[in-house]
Write an enzyme that holds these catalytic residues in place. Structure first.
Site, PDB file in Angstrom:
ATOM      1  N   LYS A  97       6.153   8.431   2.284  1.00 27.23           N
ATOM      2  CA  LYS A  97       5.032   9.323   1.983  1.00 27.23           C
ATOM      3  C   LYS A  97       3.722   8.617   2.282  1.00 27.23           C
ATOM      4  CE  LYS A  97       2.285  11.417  -1.594  1.00 27.23           C
ATOM      5  NZ  LYS A  97       1.116  10.881  -0.857  1.00 27.23           N
ATOM      6  N   GLU A 141       3.849  -2.443  -6.200  1.00 20.97           N
ATOM      7  CA  GLU A 141       2.785  -3.343  -5.720  1.00 20.97           C
ATOM      8  C   GLU A 141       1.469  -2.705  -6.130  1.00 20.97           C
ATOM      9  OE1 GLU A 141       2.815  -6.218  -4.393  1.00 20.97           O
ATOM     10  OE2 GLU A 141       4.931  -6.421  -3.872  1.00 20.97           O
ATOM     11  N   CYS A 167      -6.065  -4.891  -1.991  1.00 19.99           N
ATOM     12  CA  CYS A 167      -5.482  -5.248  -3.301  1.00 19.99           C
ATOM     13  C   CYS A 167      -5.708  -6.717  -3.617  1.00 19.99           C
ATOM     14  CB  CYS A 167      -4.004  -4.903  -3.314  1.00 19.99           C
ATOM     15  SG  CYS A 167      -3.102  -5.648  -1.965  1.00 19.99           S
ATOM     16  N   GLU A 205     -10.748  -3.407 -11.536  1.00 24.76           N
ATOM     17  CA  GLU A 205     -10.590  -3.420 -10.091  1.00 24.76           C
ATOM     18  C   GLU A 205     -11.517  -2.343  -9.520  1.00 24.76           C
ATOM     19  OE1 GLU A 205      -7.077  -1.702  -8.271  1.00 24.76           O
ATOM     20  OE2 GLU A 205      -7.071  -3.306  -6.781  1.00 24.76           O
TER      21      GLU A 205
END
Ligand code: NAD
Length: 479
Positions: free
Chosen positions: A175, A250, A284, A383
């Site tokens: 996806k 992740e 990330c 973040e």
């Protein structure tokens, strides 16, 4: 490959989806392509195709070496079509062409690496304490894999899932993110050309709540490989309560970069700048918290601020551009709000902190540096996924480690020092899945990638990652 003709790829055919949506060019803010939005019925069709293909002779009877050759061929096709894929990724996500072009070379290498690994996956003969018995362990593909990726580095994040899954003999429904799905949907043509049997690789896109949820909760899915944000990961884990799929995650990070007074400040500053401002901070592993020894703090800040101001912001398709726009307007609004809240909480703005005057349209934001008293300031705690560096000073190693590890995340970290013994002390103590010493952001298909704590579960890349796409069968034979 045709640039504007985006369809789902299911069971070896390019098909329309239940709905469509427009994809926006982040540099201009204009809609530029119509994308298919897979609904629950499309997802179900894709999973069923993958499930049929799993045991179909066209795939199941290929030897591991033959599967490996298909993967290598896909890697080669990606390398041949690199320019087109890179341009599409740049168009749909705003990531600059220099970065997408460089990364696509790596993507091809990941497929070649996993292609080479396919026939190195071994079972075991076990010396059981029974004279009349033989025992051995077979490694079999785990089943249908649901691979879900976010919009940043989609080709790369797909490669670390598709590569080991296909090498192990699994079938996959991949996806793509609804934000910038163009490169993965375009890659489907290369999968087709490589010669994978129908249903082995299915590539779809759609919205998280319908497409993502249906896929990760589907009863025929045995394995979920997810990359994305921590809050989405919690939904995914809840989804897998339905099918009890083996899941790897992740997730995000707030990675610390520790700079000691004995480091070479100029080369360190270059690494810090690339560590946070590459991909406009939408990475990330972005080194978003700079922990710098107090004795060199002001010198480091001055060098960083000068380098940050020199970064060329511009059209992401232009090779001279060093920083492009953020991928979405949502992302830009979130960063503006967090920077404002951080300044209100006492952070000092060193440079940036606004949209560039030269680029009033599009999702542009200046490279930004904020000096913070500690980890509590919002920009140092959360973040941001944007070009914002939070700088915090420390006095000694003890304080540096305490600040570095004071986060629920634990993806990456960096240590800059001239002392090898100090580097080793830091490596042992840092709570992170990756430690880069006197460098930042190096990656390779050979080296495992993944985080501690809220940064994830499991590892991608590296030879061991293929095992996560297998299950063992123990065989006993009376002789
Ligand atoms: P996101 O979590 O919003 O979306 C990721 C994917 O999950 C998308 O494809 C989305 O459609 C899908 N999704 C959304 N809701 C879902 C649901 N309920 N069920 C199943 N799937 C669903 O992530 P994003 O904002 O696109 O990407 C940014 C995040 O990804 C950041 O947190 C970043 O750190 C992380 N990331 C991690 C890595 C890594 O390897 N550790 C790499 C890149 C990005």
């Amino acid at each position: 490959m045709s640039t504007h003709d985006f369809k789902l790829y299911i069971d070896g055919a390019f098909v329309e989806a239940g709905a469509t949506f427009e994809s926006t060019d982040p540099a201009s803010g204009e809609a530029w392509a119509r994308m298919p939005a897979a609904d629950a019925a499309d997802v179900d069709r894709a999973v069923r195709a993958a499930h049929r293909a799993l045991n179909d002779s066209a795939w199941a009877e290929l030897t591991a070496t033959q599967r490996g050759k298909l993967l290598t061929r896909l890697g080669d096709l990606i390398a041949t079509n690199a320019a087109e894929l890179a341009a599409l990724e740049t168009r749909d996500t705003g990531k600059i062409i220099r970065e997408t072009s460089a990364q696509i070379g790596y993507v091809a290498e990941y497929y070649r690496y996993f292609g080479g690994l396919a026939d190195k996956l071994e079972g075991a003969h076990l010396p059981v304490d029974k004279a009349d018995m033989e025992a051995y362990v077979r490694r079999e593909p785990i089943g249908v894999v649901a691979a879900v990726v976010p919009w940043n580095s989609q080709l790369m994040l797909a490669a670390v899932k598709l590569g080991p899954a296909l090498a192990a003999g699994c079938t996959v429904v991949l996806k793509a993110s609804e934000d910038g799905p163009a490169p993965l949907l375009a890659m489907a043509r290369l999968v087709h050309e490589a010669g994978f049997p129908p249903g082995v690789v299915n590539i779809i896109t759609g919205f998280g709540e319908e497409c993502g949820r249906t896929l990760t909760a589907h009863p025929l899915v045995a394995r979920v490989a997810f990359t994305g944000g921590p809050s989405t990961a919690r939904h995914v884990v809840r989804n897998t309560a339905e099918n009890l799929a083996y899941t790897t995650l992740e997730l995000g990070g707030k990675s610390p970069v520790l700079v000691f007074e004995d480091a070479d400040l100029d080369s360190t500053a270059n690494a810090v700048i690339a560590g946070i401002f590459a991909a406009s901070g939408q990475s990330c592993v972005a080194g978003s918290r700079l922990l710098v020894q107090r004795s060199v703090r002001d010198r480091m800040l001055a060098i960083l601020a000068e380098k940050a101001r020199l970064i060329r912001i511009g059209n992401p398709q232009d090779r001279a551009t060093e920083m492009g726009p953020l991928a979405t307007g949502r992302q830009l609004a979130h960063i503006e709000a967090t920077v404002a809240a951080s300044i209100a909480a006492g952070a000092r703005l060193v440079t940036g902190g606004r949209r560039p005057e030269s680029h009033p349209t599009g999702n542009y934001y200046e490279p930004t540096i904020l000096l913070c008293a500690g980890n509590e300031v919002p920009c140092a705690a959360e973040e941001l996924f944007g070009p914002v560096l939070s700088v915090i000073a420390f006095d000694d190693e003890e304080e540096a480690v305490a600040l570095a590890n004071d986060t629920a995340f634990g993806l990456a970290s960096g240590v800059f020092t001239a002392s090898l013994t100090r580097a080793h002390r830091m490596i042992r103590r840092l709570h992170a899945g990756i430690v880069w010493v006197n460098t930042y952001r190096a990656v390779s298909p050979i080296v495992p990638f993944g985080g501690y704590g809220q940064s994830g579960l499991g590892r991608e890349a590296g030879a061991e990652s293929i095992r996560d796409y297998t299950r063992t069968k123990s065989v006993w034979i009376r002789t």
